[in-house]
Write a protein that holds these residues in place. Structure first.
Motif, short mmCIF file in Angstrom:
data_model
loop_
_atom_site.label_atom_id
_atom_site.label_comp_id
_atom_site.label_asym_id
_atom_site.label_seq_id
_atom_site.Cartn_x
_atom_site.Cartn_y
_atom_site.Cartn_z
N HIS A 1 0.92 -1.16 0.06
CA HIS A 1 -0.07 -0.12 -0.21
C HIS A 1 1.02 1.28 -0.06
O HIS A 1 2.04 1.23 0.37
N LEU A 2 0.36 2.33 -0.64
CA LEU A 2 1.13 3.73 -0.82
C LEU A 2 0.73 4.50 0.55
O LEU A 2 -0.35 4.43 0.96
N GLU A 3 1.58 5.23 1.15
CA GLU A 3 1.27 5.97 2.19
C GLU A 3 1.66 7.64 1.76
O GLU A 3 2.79 7.75 1.31
N LEU A 4 0.59 8.45 1.49
CA LEU A 4 0.86 9.73 1.02
C LEU A 4 0.76 10.88 2.29
O LEU A 4 -0.18 10.82 2.98
N SER A 5 1.69 11.84 2.25
CA SER A 5 1.79 12.86 2.99
C SER A 5 1.25 14.02 2.53
O SER A 5 1.46 14.38 1.46
N VAL A 6 0.38 14.77 3.19
CA VAL A 6 -0.53 15.83 2.56
C VAL A 6 -0.46 16.81 3.43
O VAL A 6 -0.32 16.80 4.94
N ASP A 7 -0.49 18.21 3.03
CA ASP A 7 -0.81 19.46 3.78
C ASP A 7 -2.27 19.39 3.91
O ASP A 7 -2.83 19.74 2.68
N GLY A 8 -3.08 19.51 5.03
CA GLY A 8 -4.44 19.74 5.12
C GLY A 8 -4.95 18.24 4.64
O GLY A 8 -5.33 18.12 3.58
N VAL A 9 -5.38 17.49 5.68
CA VAL A 9 -5.81 16.00 5.40
C VAL A 9 -7.27 16.20 4.79
O VAL A 9 -7.57 15.56 3.78
N ALA A 10 -8.06 17.02 5.28
CA ALA A 10 -9.55 17.26 5.00
C ALA A 10 -9.58 17.56 3.67
O ALA A 10 -10.54 17.18 2.73
N VAL A 11 -8.88 18.83 3.10
CA VAL A 11 -8.75 19.16 1.96
C VAL A 11 -8.53 18.35 0.87
O VAL A 11 -8.91 18.12 -0.16
N ALA A 12 -7.34 17.36 1.28
CA ALA A 12 -6.76 16.45 0.51
C ALA A 12 -7.62 15.13 0.08
O ALA A 12 -7.80 14.53 -0.85
#
Length: 126
Positions: free
Chosen positions: A78-89
């Motif tokens: 599985h892939l793990e993606l790091s994001v700024d702003g989880v709700a928006v992403a």
């Protein structure tokens, strides 16, 4: 592992990976949009490479692909993606074709989504 060598002659560096699914083109377009990468190359009708200029992922149509029945089935990857702003992403990824399963084992630490082929991946805050 003790004594792990991270650079130097004979030590490999990851340049990319390949992932199969129901439709390689659809998956490539989804992950290119999700990551802000570009389609770099197509291979016939069944495989597409995306890249950020240094790393590439090939998404291909796997003839016998079956999405895992998650969380019952073990995941091969599985892939793990790091994001700024989880709700928006999350909202953006859902608009791109992801779905959100009811089972969310990460609590506030990460969110599980399913890509267009039904493969789970996670997003979490940077």
């Amino acid at each position: 592992m003790s004594g792990v060598q991270s650079t130097g002659e004979g030590v490999a560096r990851l340049r990319g990976a390949g992932f199969g699914g129901h439709d390689g083109k659809v998956l490539a377009e989804f992950y290119a949009a999700a990551l802000g990468w570009q389609v770099a190359q197509t291979f016939g009708d069944s495989a597409v490479m995306i890249s950020d200029g240094t790393t590439g992922y090939v998404f291909y149509t796997a003839r016998d692909y079956q999405a895992p029945n998650w969380p019952e089935d073990e995941l091969a990857f599985h892939l793990e993606l790091s994001v700024d702003g989880v709700a928006v992403a999350e909202e953006r990824l859902l608009s791109l074709g992801a779905t959100k399963p009811a089972h969310q084992p990460g609590g506030e630490r990460w969110t599980v989504l399913l890509d267009p082929s039904g493969q789970p991946f996670c997003i979490s805050a940077s």
